[in-house]
Design an enzyme around this catalytic site. Structure first.
Site, PDB file in Angstrom:
ATOM      1  N   LYS A 273      35.441  46.286  32.583  1.00 33.46           N
ATOM      2  CA  LYS A 273      34.116  46.429  33.208  1.00 33.46           C
ATOM      3  C   LYS A 273      33.233  47.404  32.433  1.00 33.46           C
ATOM      4  CE  LYS A 273      35.312  44.842  37.809  1.00 33.46           C
ATOM      5  NZ  LYS A 273      35.533  45.152  39.233  1.00 33.46           N
TER       6      LYS A 273
ATOM      7  N   ARG B  15      44.208  45.166  39.245  1.00 34.18           N
ATOM      8  CA  ARG B  15      43.742  43.806  38.904  1.00 34.18           C
ATOM      9  C   ARG B  15      43.275  43.839  37.452  1.00 34.18           C
ATOM     10  NH1 ARG B  15      39.006  40.973  38.745  1.00 34.18           N
ATOM     11  NH2 ARG B  15      39.079  38.818  39.486  1.00 34.18           N
TER      12      ARG B  15
HETATM   13  C1  9MG Z   1      36.947  39.276  41.905  1.00 37.76           C
HETATM   14  N1  9MG Z   1      36.854  40.652  41.485  1.00 37.76           N
HETATM   15  C2  9MG Z   1      36.194  41.139  40.406  1.00 37.76           C
HETATM   16  N2  9MG Z   1      36.325  42.466  40.353  1.00 37.76           N
HETATM   17  C3  9MG Z   1      37.084  42.825  41.416  1.00 37.76           C
HETATM   18  C4  9MG Z   1      37.559  44.045  41.912  1.00 37.76           C
HETATM   19  O1  9MG Z   1      37.260  45.198  41.331  1.00 37.76           O
HETATM   20  N3  9MG Z   1      38.312  44.044  43.027  1.00 37.76           N
HETATM   21  C5  9MG Z   1      38.598  42.877  43.652  1.00 37.76           C
HETATM   22  N4  9MG Z   1      39.354  42.942  44.775  1.00 37.76           N
HETATM   23  N5  9MG Z   1      38.173  41.686  43.235  1.00 37.76           N
HETATM   24  C6  9MG Z   1      37.428  41.673  42.134  1.00 37.76           C
END
Ligand code: 9MG
Length: 291
Positions: free
Chosen positions: A228, A262
């Site tokens: 990000k 994630r």
């Molecule tokens: C789909 N998505 C994209 N970024 C995310 C994040 O930081 N957390 C979660 N739960 N989903 C995300």
């Protein structure tokens, strides 16, 4: 905190020695304009192969997304989202990995649960009319995320007086509403929503505050920072060169008590977590496996 996070066919330990092991959630975008894979995985065979690779590399959960959530991304009609997500979900059911579906749409949630999704990951915090009803009669996990505004507008002028306190207040209200609706707390994990209506400073304040978020709400935390702009802002690197920074962010999140990270780069994150765990937990390392 509950002893386990219930996620459909799977449950993740939140107490005892196993609790220290973080869950690596691999990202599987099935969008033609995927966030950072340039749409390479739009084909079902690519999606399946990529999921198999992530499983081998150490993912214990895979998050399938059919709608881009990047700032300014347009919304996708429900039929199109179903066309993208459902074939991948059915195909991946043969793999021994928990399957999460990233969606805000109650109809997609319902279809995904019929197909056997283990988790619903809703960046909109299950606020759409019908979302809570869609997930109520299931034992799937629920990722409840904070977002200020919508993906179309969220990065225009994010504002908070105390970002950590405000995110906690939002999540607490939603958890209370969800449990009052009849949803078991043991199914819920919380997510501060890095990059969703936050400046770089807000994002790092949240990263430093993850332990407080977990301890105040007493629920497992999911952190998604992979590739990000908060990584680019610190490293000065473009999207395709943010792997090392993202691994650093995942380690920082787990050090602050996150249970699930994630990520795009599963192998690198899983290796870094193994070394970090061996370095911090005398019981984590049970013997050499190679060299
Ligand atoms: C789909 N998505 C994209 N970024 C995310 C994040 O930081 N957390 C979660 N739960 N989903 C995300």
């Amino acid at each position: 905190m509950n002893k386990q996070l219930q996620c459909g066919r799977f449950s993740f330990e939140l107490e005892g020695p196993e609790a220290r092991r973080a869950v690596v959630m691999g990202i599987l975008n099935v969008t033609p304009d995927s966030f950072s894979d340039g749409g390479r995985y739009q084909g079902l065979e690519f999606a399946f192969g990529h999921a198999e690779d992530m499983l081998k590399q150490g993912a214990t959960m895979i998050d399938i997304g059919g709608e881009s959530t990047r700032p300014g991304a347009p919304s996708v009609p429900v039929e199109e989202e179903l066309r993208r997500v459902m074939p991948a979900l059915y195909a991946l059911k043969t793999l021994d990995v928990a399957l999460s579906v990233d969606t805000c749409k109650p109809q997609v949630m319902r279809e995904a649960l019929i197909a056997g999704a283990d988790m619903i990951n809703d960046i909109n915090g299950f606020r759409a009319p019908g979302a809570l009803e869609a997930v109520l009669d299931s034992d799937c996990g629920l990722c409840l995320m904070h977002m200020q505004a919508t993906p179309a507008t969220m990065q225009q002028a994010p504002q908070y007086s105390d970002v950590v306190a405000e995110v906690i207040a939002f999540l607490r209200t939603r958890v209370d509403q969800m449990t009052a609706f009849g949803i078991e707390r043991s199914r819920i994990c919380i997510d501060p929503g890095f990059g969703f209506g936050k400046t770089v400073e807000h994002n790092y304040a949240l990263l430093r505050g993850l332990q407080r978020i977990r301890d105040e709400l007493y629920l497992p935390v999911l952190a998604g920072m992979s590739r990000k702009s908060m990584i680019g802002a610190v490293t000065g690197r473009p999207l395709e060169a943010r792997m090392a920074g993202s691994v650093g962010a995942a380690l920082a999140a787990v050090a602050q008590g996150a249970k699930i990270v994630r990520v795009h780069d599963v192998a690198e994150t899983a290796d870094a977590l193994k070394v970090w765990q061996a370095a911090t937990d005398p019981h984590a390392f049970s013997g050499a496996t190679g060299m």
